[in-house]
Design an enzyme around this catalytic site. Structure first.
Site, PDB file in Angstrom:
ATOM      1  N   PHE A 108      41.730  41.948  34.994  1.00 26.04           N
ATOM      2  CA  PHE A 108      41.801  42.654  36.277  1.00 26.04           C
ATOM      3  C   PHE A 108      43.210  42.456  36.828  1.00 26.04           C
ATOM      4  O   PHE A 108      43.628  41.330  37.089  1.00 26.04           O
ATOM      5  CB  PHE A 108      40.774  42.130  37.284  1.00 26.04           C
ATOM      6  CG  PHE A 108      40.817  42.876  38.592  1.00 26.04           C
ATOM      7  CD1 PHE A 108      40.039  44.009  38.777  1.00 26.04           C
ATOM      8  CD2 PHE A 108      41.636  42.455  39.625  1.00 26.04           C
ATOM      9  CE1 PHE A 108      40.085  44.717  39.975  1.00 26.04           C
ATOM     10  CE2 PHE A 108      41.690  43.153  40.822  1.00 26.04           C
ATOM     11  CZ  PHE A 108      40.911  44.285  41.005  1.00 26.04           C
TER      12      PHE A 108
ATOM     13  N   ASP B 174      50.074  37.129  35.055  1.00 26.97           N
ATOM     14  CA  ASP B 174      49.527  37.514  36.352  1.00 26.97           C
ATOM     15  C   ASP B 174      48.864  36.285  36.964  1.00 26.97           C
ATOM     16  O   ASP B 174      47.761  35.905  36.591  1.00 26.97           O
ATOM     17  CB  ASP B 174      48.512  38.651  36.158  1.00 26.97           C
ATOM     18  CG  ASP B 174      47.832  39.077  37.451  1.00 26.97           C
ATOM     19  OD1 ASP B 174      47.908  38.339  38.454  1.00 26.97           O
ATOM     20  OD2 ASP B 174      47.196  40.148  37.445  1.00 26.97           O
TER      21      ASP B 174
ATOM     22  N   LYS C  36      48.012  36.652  46.926  1.00 28.91           N
ATOM     23  CA  LYS C  36      46.873  35.920  47.475  1.00 28.91           C
ATOM     24  C   LYS C  36      47.278  34.643  48.212  1.00 28.91           C
ATOM     25  O   LYS C  36      47.706  34.692  49.356  1.00 28.91           O
ATOM     26  CB  LYS C  36      45.851  35.643  46.368  1.00 28.91           C
ATOM     27  CG  LYS C  36      45.114  36.897  45.896  1.00 28.91           C
ATOM     28  CD  LYS C  36      43.947  36.575  44.987  1.00 28.91           C
ATOM     29  CE  LYS C  36      43.227  37.820  44.507  1.00 28.91           C
ATOM     30  NZ  LYS C  36      42.453  38.483  45.567  1.00 28.91           N
TER      31      LYS C  36
END
Length: 414
Positions: free
Chosen positions: A160, A245, A272
């Site tokens: 993702f 990532d 985040k």
């Protein structure tokens, strides 16, 4: 907020009205005013403090999801709040025609904590998907030659990387991608953690390989350090770029600043937890500048790297370092996994630091999310059998014990 302003300030009639409305009323007004891409909100939250939040009806919840690994320092952290307020009162936004001391300081700090070699650089964005968009755009610079073009990007099954069109093209789940086809079609997915598959896939036609060190949306699936080291070797030998990532795993979430450390990729993306709740993303490009880098005019962002977001990032890193949160995360995460493994109805536990998942023997994970919420705990289901936990890094074992104590009865009641 009301449209009516006076010299004395802003008319807050509408906010006051909403602040005193029930969850039912607020839910109705949400449905009539916001595009329903997230479905029906589980609760209307109005306040947070530390690792707890409260809804519009006054109910308290222990936040074991942390805004999906975002609220590094919990809610209302005094230093983070102070730093953001002070910076906003001093200089809030300057556009990308200018820079600021906080932008420079945060870039330098990220290069320091990532052990970046000399010549490495940082690009700031506003989110994880934007950081991945920048990384994907950068990989187009590693295009090979007309005689030997590099046309493929390798990603991992169950990956993702975001929901915008470029990042979505890297995301594995078909139901996310299919409604928005055609997407960039040069992506090839291979089994995650399979070194042989990686060696077979990466050749002179590959521009880049994208890897999450831990696949969070897939149910907290860890990739070994041996696999990450092999990926570094394989991509370097083939002339492909290696992109890690770390949007979900970075900034202390796993007990180190980066889950991939000490392996150094060509590119790393962050977001985040970097801003502790304030929107910010970052792309770090490692090593000396070369022809694969983005140059003036290749990319841009209006809000990326604004002084307030960068001040938030500096505050987060300061607290992590000065309150020894990395050690706390390691110890607390290990304790949590040990406790979860002993809960009846839990079939498997995995994770690192305070990014963890547990699988249920037979009970429905979405049903457990609903039951836990009614009992005062915020958790997340990544599939029908798997629960993900990503609480603030400041959470204590005493707070986690309340969930561990309630969990057996919650599972048994499903």
């Amino acid at each position: 907020m009301s449209e009516h302003a006076t010299d004395a300030g802003i008319d807050t009639t509408q906010l006051t009205e909403l602040a005193h409305a029930s969850s039912a009323v607020l839910g109705q007004r949400y449905a009539s005013s916001l595009l329903g891409v997230f479905g029906t909100p589980q609760r209307v939250l109005v306040r947070g403090a530390g690792c707890h939040v409260w809804d519009a009806d006054g109910n308290q919840y222990l936040d074991l999801l942390g805004g999906i690994a975002v609220n590094t320092l919990g809610h209302g952290h005094p230093l983070l709040t102070s730093v953001i307020t002070s910076q906003l009162a001093t200089l809030g936004h300057v556009s990308n025609f200018f820079t600021s001391p906080t932008q420079i300081a945060l870039a330098e700090k990220l290069l320091e904590i990532s052990n970046a070699p000399a010549g490495s650089k940082v690009f700031f964005a506003n989110s994880g998907t934007e950081a991945n968009e920048a990384a994907l755009k950068l990989t187009r610079r590693n295009a090979g030659t007309p005689q030997a073009p590099r046309t493929k990007v390798i990603a991992l099954e169950h990956a993702f990387h975001g929901r915008t069109l470029g990042a979505l093209s890297l995301t594995y789940k078909e139901k996310y991608r299919a409604p928005f086809a055609p997407l960039p079609d040069n992506v090839v997915w291979i089994p995650a953690g399979d070194e042989a598959a990686l060696r077979a896939a990466v050749d002179e036609t590959v521009s880049a390989v994208f890897i999450e060190p831990i696949q969070g949306e897939a149910g907290v699936r860890l990739l070994s350090q041996d696999y990450l080291r092999a990926a570094r070797e394989i991509t370097r030998d083939a002339g492909a770029l290696l992109v890690f990532d770390e949007v979900q795993t970075g900034m202390g979430r796993t007990g180190s600043f980066f889950a991939s450390a000490p392996v150094i990729p060509d590119v790393m993306t962050l977001a985040k937890g970097l801003g502790g709740g304030f929107p910010i993303g970052a792309m770090i490009v490692f090593g000396e500048e070369n022809t694969t880098w983005l140059t003036p005019g290749d990319h841009g962002t209006t809000f990326g790297g604004n002084p307030v977001a960068c001040a938030a990032g500096l505050a987060v890193i300061h607290v992590i370092e000065n309150q020894q949160l990395l050690t706390h995360v390691q110890d607390t995460g290990a304790w949590l996994r040990e406790q979860l493994a002993g809960v009846p109805g839990v079939a498997a536990v995995r994770g690192a630091g305070l990014l963890n998942a547990f699988e249920l023997d037979s009970a429905s994970a979405p049903a457990l999310v609903a039951a836990a919420l009614d009992a005062g705990f915020i958790i997340n289901a990544t599939d029908e059998r798997t629960i993900r936990l990503a609480p603030p890094l400041v959470i204590t074992t005493a707070q986690l014990e309340t969930f561990i104590a309630a969990l057996p009865q919650l599972i048994a009641g499903l």
